[in-house]
Design an enzyme around this catalytic site. Structure first.
Site, PDB file in Angstrom:
ATOM      1  CG  HIS A   1      -1.717   1.208   1.608  1.00 26.28           C
ATOM      2  ND1 HIS A   1      -1.947   2.479   1.113  1.00 26.28           N
ATOM      3  CD2 HIS A   1      -3.676   0.564   0.651  1.00 26.28           C
ATOM      4  CE1 HIS A   1      -3.435   2.676   1.064  1.00 26.28           C
ATOM      5  NE2 HIS A   1      -4.108   2.046   1.258  1.00 26.28           N
TER       6      HIS A   1
ATOM      7  NE  ARG B   1      -6.978  -5.952  -1.625  1.00 23.73           N
ATOM      8  CZ  ARG B   1      -7.709  -4.328  -1.145  1.00 23.73           C
ATOM      9  NH1 ARG B   1      -7.759  -3.913  -1.646  1.00 23.73           N
ATOM     10  NH2 ARG B   1      -6.013  -4.224  -0.046  1.00 23.73           N
TER      11      ARG B   1
END
Lengths: 567, 244
Positions: free
Chosen positions: A238, A382
């Site tokens: 992230h 994702r």
């Protein structure tokens, strides 16, 4: 309170996060006797930490009036760098609106727009505002709703039971063996269907946003029970985790308009993705931040700034209260006044237990769903807002499929495996080697340094050697804690075993894929190669308990594979 | 620094002399002890970001989440900032005393049995009871969703339960978190008024047992105000505006 040695349920769900609870509710509504077995109380599961939201083409936002599931599917497939299975993505995106509405009807307090409809915010890699949210505490809110629904239905919860192994006999999963943390007693659980919903493995990495309980348990249990792991090399980093503690700072912040700024005061994403800017997919933003830091344009210890100040206090307090609180609690600063120091951190596993769109593994009676599974809907990367959706859509499908199974109790094998497990745990307790702590920190460091955002052959081979060495040392690791109740050092030693198995799978897959795609970026093979690698990596266990690696085709069909890049 | 921790089921205290820095959280401190000095130490943890509700403990007799509380905050907390609970143990000089939260049975060290807390929660049937499932979402005003959010922020960590004097005084008292949850469902316009949420606790051991110490709000790590919920419920019942 009398405790049975062997529990019997039609459907046993291991893990009480969003996937597990949604599967349990569905199986219960289908008439099955369901139990959730979890090493923590369900509300302590990592799903509560999800912040930014859940994607569904509701078309509530004025800019998204013409949004459709097909557009959502296209964004998801493009974001996955065409590695997602398109039949699974179709299910995910078609069922997204009804899934969000179901949770709304069950009580989730989603944030609203001025008409009172569910509000939607922009997220990375999406064409239009498609992400529904409950401020920046979406996971917490969804979890409470599902926990309320599951409790009200009278679903059995075996809380704080740690699963030590699955029971597979003649290639059929018959249940599992679990340690009751409170009593220290080992129990067998017999099921017709067993669903793994154990989440990710963030703890094998330094700098992870994951909860400390995310040790890859389900993936390790599955590979050791004869199921296969798929696409394990795809590890999402992230872009924005709080510098130091690596607590997640939601993509919702950038969705609301926050800037990423380097030490020279530049919005550096202009260099890497001039059109998408801060809302390019996560793999691209994470690499861009690392490139800035490596080029000397980060701040002193390796971070950049996430600047929210221009959004104003009102927007920050209304839509991002959770991350404001996190910044105040864990970094001692108020993002209304100063930028947040952020760095990329391990966040999510795109890979996992190989399952079909009904959650079935290759072992009869064994299912998997959520982050521990790979269907695959996320492919090589994702999109934000798709994981909560994945848990609910496929939780429901898997729960439904699982209650169609029936088999007999088959008690003899359970007793046999239980006796073997009791002996194995006793052997662990009798070991005289080193403690778990140094091995854990070495795994984390090895994975972050050798299998991180940038990878190459030599580094990874060195990393695999370290992992093999750690695997040998693990055999002698000792449990220095004592007592029956809450023997946490025993639990942490068992978790370390799962971490070793999971890390090895990530390493083997990452070495095998000699191209760059999505989150898997190799400096020695910087290009994507559809000719050679538009396929899934599959890890299996052979007769000699050695891991072997193979490939399986990607299911295409909705959208043609393109070589496009994000701008 | 000397860190004194209650052990077992409360039969003894162990002192650990350990190097610390003021910015460390209590949870980091506990891991440092478990990983380096004493692997037998037991405590609960999960998210380490103040959202899972696992790590409620008493630090220098104050109920806090271990993950979001730094050592300097424990040693600098002024009494009137927070709630201090009675305890028989002595604070080490300049050090830190860690105990399990009270009013729940101790399982081991800092780990307590949550069942009494969750039993009370479950008794109030905290689940949206609606039968209408419209084709789209229910419309909900921004003001309403904000009002609900104040209560849906609860993470069920049991800190309020441990800080509430009424919990040990009144048998069968649901406790602040459960009552706030009940009020949250009363407030929810998606549930028909016929559900009669408020009357469920309209008794001596329910809404009316609260003495408004307001410890619940003071210790809540998420800013939830159960005392406000209870006050509003009582006013509504008194005014007979509802459910009679």
């Amino acid at each position: 309170m009398g405790e049975k040695d062997i529990y019997r349920h039609d459907v046993i769900v291991i893990g009480g996060g969003l996937s597990g609870l949604r599967a349990a509710i569905e199986a219960c509504d289908c008439g099955a006797d369901v139990a959730v077995v979890s090493k923590v109380y369900p509300l302590r599961s990592h799903s509560v930490a999800a912040q930014g939201g859940i994607n569904a083409a509701l078309g509530n936002s004025p800019e998204a009036k013409n949004d459709t599931w097909e557009k959502h599917a296209f964004d998801t497939i493009r974001g996955s760098v065409y590695l997602a299975d398109q039949d699974a993505v179709e299910v995910l995106c078609r069922q997204a609106p009804e899934t969000v509405l179901e949770l709304e009807h069950w009580g989730t307090v989603f944030s609203r727009d001025h008409e009172g409809k569910i509000a939607q915010r922009p997220f990375g890699g999406a064409d239009v505002p498609r992400t529904c949210y409950a401020a920046d505490r979406t996971g917490h809110n969804l979890m409470n709703t599902l926990f309320e629904q599951a409790s009200y239905r009278g679903i059995t919860f075996h809380n704080e039971y740690f699963v030590t192994s699955l029971v597979v006999d003649e290639e059929i999963c018959r249940g599992c063996i679990a340690l009751n943390l409170r009593s220290g007693k080992v129990h067998a659980f017999n099921s017709s269907s067993l669903i793994l919903a154990t989440g990710g493995y963030g703890m094998i990495y330094d700098h992870s946003t994951n909860s400390l309980i995310n040790t890859g348990d389900g993936m390790a249990l599955a590979i050791n029970a004869g199921a296969q792991l798929k696409d394990m090399e795809f590890v999402q980093f992230h872009p924005t985790t709080l510098y130091g503690s690596n607590i997640l700072i939601s993509e919702g912040a950038r969705g609301e308009g926050a800037y990423l700024v380097n030490s020279e005061g530049d919005r550096f994403m202009a260099r890497y993705a001039p059109q998408s800017m801060e809302l390019a997919p996560r793999d691209i933003v994470a690499r861009s931040i690392m490139k800035e830091i490596k080029a000397g344009r980060g701040f002193k210890d390796g971070y950049v700034h996430l600047d929210l100040r221009h959004l104003g206090a009102d927007i920050i307090k209304e839509r991002l209260p959770g991350i404001r609180q996190i910044a105040m609690d864990f970094a001692g600063l108020d993002p209304v006044e100063v930028p947040i120091p952020v760095q990329p951190g391990q966040h999510y596993s795109m890979g996992g237990i190989d399952v079909n769109i009904d959650g079935e593994t290759g072992v009869k009676g064994l299912y998997a769903v959520g982050e521990c599974a790979c269907i695959s809907v996320h492919g090589a990367n994702r999109l934000g807002g798709n994981s909560l959706l994945d848990t609910l859509v496929f939780g429901r499908r898997t729960g439904r499929k699982a209650c169609s199974e029936s088999n007999d109790g088959h008690v003899p094998i359970l007793k046999e495996v239980m006796t073997r497990e009791i002996q194995r745990l006793q052997d662990l307790i009798n070991n005289k080697g080193e403690g778990f702590a140094p091995l854990m920190s070495e795994i984390k460091k090895t994975m972050f340094d050798r299998f991180g955002i940038f990878r190459d052959e030599a580094d990874m081979n060195e990393g695999l050697r370290s992992l093999n060495d750690l695997g040998q040392r693990y055999k002698q690791v000792s449990v220095k804690g004592s007592g029956k109740a809450f023997n946490q050092s025993l639990i942490r030693v068992l978790e370390l075993g799962y971490m070793v198995d999971t890390a090895e799978a990530v390493a083997l897959s990452a070495i095998e894929r000699k191209e760059s795609r999505g989150s898997h970026f190799r400096t020695d093979f910087p290009d994507r190669s559809d000719d050679l690698y538009l396929k899934h990596t599959i890890i299996s266990t052979d007769d000699k308990l050695q891991r072997s690696i193979d490939f399986s085709p990607v299911k295409l069909g909705l959208f043609p594979v393109k070589g496009d890049n994000y701008q | 620094m000397i860190v004194r921790i209650q052990r077992g089921k409360g039969e003894r205290f162990d002192d650990y002399d350990i190097e610390v820095n003021a910015g460390m959280t209590l949870l980091e401190l506990l891991f440092r002890i478990q990983e380096n000095i004493d692997q037998t130490l037991a405590f609960r943890y999960s998210c380490r970001g103040a959202i899972c509700g696992s790590c409620a403990i008493l630090a220098n007799r104050r109920p806090v989440l271990a993950c979001k509380t730094t050592l300097s905050r424990v040693t600098n907390l002024k009494i009137d900032d927070h709630v201090t609970l009675p305890s028989s143990a002595k604070l080490p000089d300049g050090g830190i005393l860690l105990e399990p939260i009270p009013k729940l049975p101790v399982i081991r060290d800092l780990v307590v049995d949550w069942e009494p807390f969750f039993n009370e929660y479950r008794k109030l049937e905290p689940v949206l009871k609606n039968s209408d499932h419209p084709e789209k979402e229910h419309l909900l005003g921004k003001d309403k969703s904000r009002e609900l959010e104040k209560y849906t922020n609860c993470i069920l960590c049991a800190l309020c339960w441990s800080a509430c004097p009424v919990v040990s005084e009144v048998d069968g008292y649901p406790g602040p978190a459960a009552l706030a949850k009940l009020f949250r469902f009363y407030l929810d316009p998606r549930e028909p008024k016929s559900t009669k949420r408020l009357s469920v606790a309209d008794n001596e051991a329910g809404w009316w047992a609260c003495d408004f110490y307001s410890n619940c709000k003071k210790v809540c790590p998420k800013g939830v105000p159960p005392n406000v919920a209870i006050g509003r419920a009582r006013k509504l019942l008194e005014d007979e505006e509802v459910e009679k």
